[in-house]
Motif scaffolding. Structure first.
Motif, PDB file in Angstrom:
ATOM      1  N   UNK A  89       0.859  -1.163  -0.029  1.00 29.25           N
ATOM      2  CA  UNK A  89      -0.006  -0.042   0.019  1.00 29.25           C
ATOM      3  C   UNK A  89       0.772   1.213   0.021  1.00 29.25           C
ATOM      4  N   UNK A  90       2.111   1.231   0.191  1.00 28.86           N
ATOM      5  CA  UNK A  90       3.068   2.238   0.129  1.00 28.86           C
ATOM      6  C   UNK A  90       3.198   2.869   1.483  1.00 28.86           C
ATOM      7  N   UNK A  91       3.078   2.222   2.558  1.00 18.21           N
ATOM      8  CA  UNK A  91       3.211   2.566   3.725  1.00 18.21           C
ATOM      9  C   UNK A  91       4.662   2.718   3.979  1.00 18.21           C
ATOM     10  N   UNK A  92       5.172   4.145   4.733  1.00 21.07           N
ATOM     11  CA  UNK A  92       6.550   4.343   4.879  1.00 21.07           C
ATOM     12  C   UNK A  92       6.939   4.307   6.368  1.00 21.07           C
ATOM     13  N   UNK A  93       8.008   3.505   6.755  1.00 16.84           N
ATOM     14  CA  UNK A  93       8.327   3.411   7.991  1.00 16.84           C
ATOM     15  C   UNK A  93       9.159   4.674   8.298  1.00 16.84           C
ATOM     16  N   UNK A  94       9.858   5.327   7.435  1.00 18.42           N
ATOM     17  CA  UNK A  94      10.618   6.382   7.646  1.00 18.42           C
ATOM     18  C   UNK A  94      12.083   6.017   8.390  1.00 18.42           C
ATOM     19  N   UNK A  95      12.681   7.155   8.918  1.00 16.70           N
ATOM     20  CA  UNK A  95      13.870   6.836   9.246  1.00 16.70           C
ATOM     21  C   UNK A  95      13.937   6.940  11.027  1.00 16.70           C
ATOM     22  N   UNK A  96      15.112   6.100  11.257  1.00 14.13           N
ATOM     23  CA  UNK A  96      15.264   6.133  12.835  1.00 14.13           C
ATOM     24  C   UNK A  96      15.621   7.400  13.480  1.00 14.13           C
ATOM     25  N   UNK A  97      15.097   7.633  14.667  1.00 17.15           N
ATOM     26  CA  UNK A  97      15.792   8.667  15.672  1.00 17.15           C
ATOM     27  C   UNK A  97      15.593   8.074  16.913  1.00 17.15           C
ATOM     28  N   UNK A 101      15.995   7.850  24.552  1.00 17.07           N
ATOM     29  CA  UNK A 101      16.986   6.654  24.631  1.00 17.07           C
ATOM     30  C   UNK A 101      16.544   5.715  23.934  1.00 17.07           C
ATOM     31  N   UNK A 102      15.722   5.616  23.290  1.00 15.86           N
ATOM     32  CA  UNK A 102      15.097   4.445  22.559  1.00 15.86           C
ATOM     33  C   UNK A 102      14.979   4.760  20.999  1.00 15.86           C
ATOM     34  N   UNK A 103      15.452   3.889  19.929  1.00 14.37           N
ATOM     35  CA  UNK A 103      15.424   4.051  18.542  1.00 14.37           C
ATOM     36  C   UNK A 103      13.932   3.934  18.165  1.00 14.37           C
ATOM     37  N   UNK A 104      13.308   5.093  17.505  1.00 13.93           N
ATOM     38  CA  UNK A 104      11.842   4.976  16.888  1.00 13.93           C
ATOM     39  C   UNK A 104      12.163   5.302  15.620  1.00 13.93           C
ATOM     40  N   UNK A 105      11.184   4.595  14.675  1.00 12.79           N
ATOM     41  CA  UNK A 105      11.226   4.940  13.290  1.00 12.79           C
ATOM     42  C   UNK A 105       9.942   6.287  13.282  1.00 12.79           C
ATOM     43  N   UNK A 106      10.388   7.086  12.258  1.00 14.01           N
ATOM     44  CA  UNK A 106       9.492   8.227  12.226  1.00 14.01           C
ATOM     45  C   UNK A 106       8.946   8.355  10.627  1.00 14.01           C
ATOM     46  N   UNK A 107       8.040   7.836  10.684  1.00 14.82           N
ATOM     47  CA  UNK A 107       7.534   7.823   8.940  1.00 14.82           C
ATOM     48  C   UNK A 107       5.974   8.047   9.210  1.00 14.82           C
ATOM     49  N   UNK A 108       5.258   7.197   8.515  1.00 11.28           N
ATOM     50  CA  UNK A 108       3.800   7.216   8.399  1.00 11.28           C
ATOM     51  C   UNK A 108       3.004   7.080   9.667  1.00 11.28           C
TER      52      UNK A 108
END
Length: 162
Positions: A89-97, A101-108
């Motif tokens: 469906x084209x959903x983006x996870x984005x990039x990690x930030x 103190x925790x790695x979180x993906x910032x996308x859709x």
């Protein structure tokens, strides 16, 4: 048995009751009526109940994270993994930030699924549990400050034995 609200409407089917006495009093844990209705409807036409898999894994979007990352909404299900149907469906996870103190993906960020508002990852799980494999539904996501609608067709969940 059934779990009723004050108006006499069935909210769910009680599965367990946690209490200190041996009576039927305490905190009731119930299967929601919407899940029971879906299962009954599907069991009339299928030998096995085909549960839907969206391919989405998410976490709650907090207002603080939304503000720091320039996301155009302060609530929703922040996509952390998109596989299978979600990827198609084209959903983006984005990039990690790094967030607290925790790695979180910032996308859709999912804000609506099948006409139901999504304010949290729990909402996404609840609504996803009502979907039917093979039936296409609309999903609204925020990507940055832009909202977009995509079509998602869940597939049948495959459960590994054991």
């Amino acid at each position: 048995g059934p779990l009723y609200n004050a108006r006499g409407e069935v909210l769910g089917i009680v599965q367990q009751i946690a209490g200190t006495s041996k009576t039927s009093s305490g905190v009731a844990f119930a299967i929601p009526a919407t899940i029971v209705q879906r299962t009954i409807r599907l069991s009339a036409t299928n030998r096995d109940i085909p549960y839907a898999w969206t391919g989405l894994k998410s976490r709650d979007l907090t207002p603080q994270l939304a503000k720091s990352q320039g996301i155009g909404t302060t609530q929703g299900a922040l996509v952390q993994d998109a596989a299978g149907p979600a990827q198609q469906a084209g959903i983006s996870v984005g990039s990690p930030t790094n967030y607290l103190g925790e790695e979180v993906f910032v996308g859709d960020v999912v804000t609506n699924l099948a006409g139901q508002p999504i304010a949290s990852s729990e909402d996404l799980r609840r609504v996803s549990g009502l979907l039917v494999a093979g039936e296409t539904v609309s999903m609204t996501v925020m990507r940055g400050t832009s909202a977009r609608t995509v079509q998602l067709t869940p597939t049948q969940a495959q459960f590994a034995p054991g």
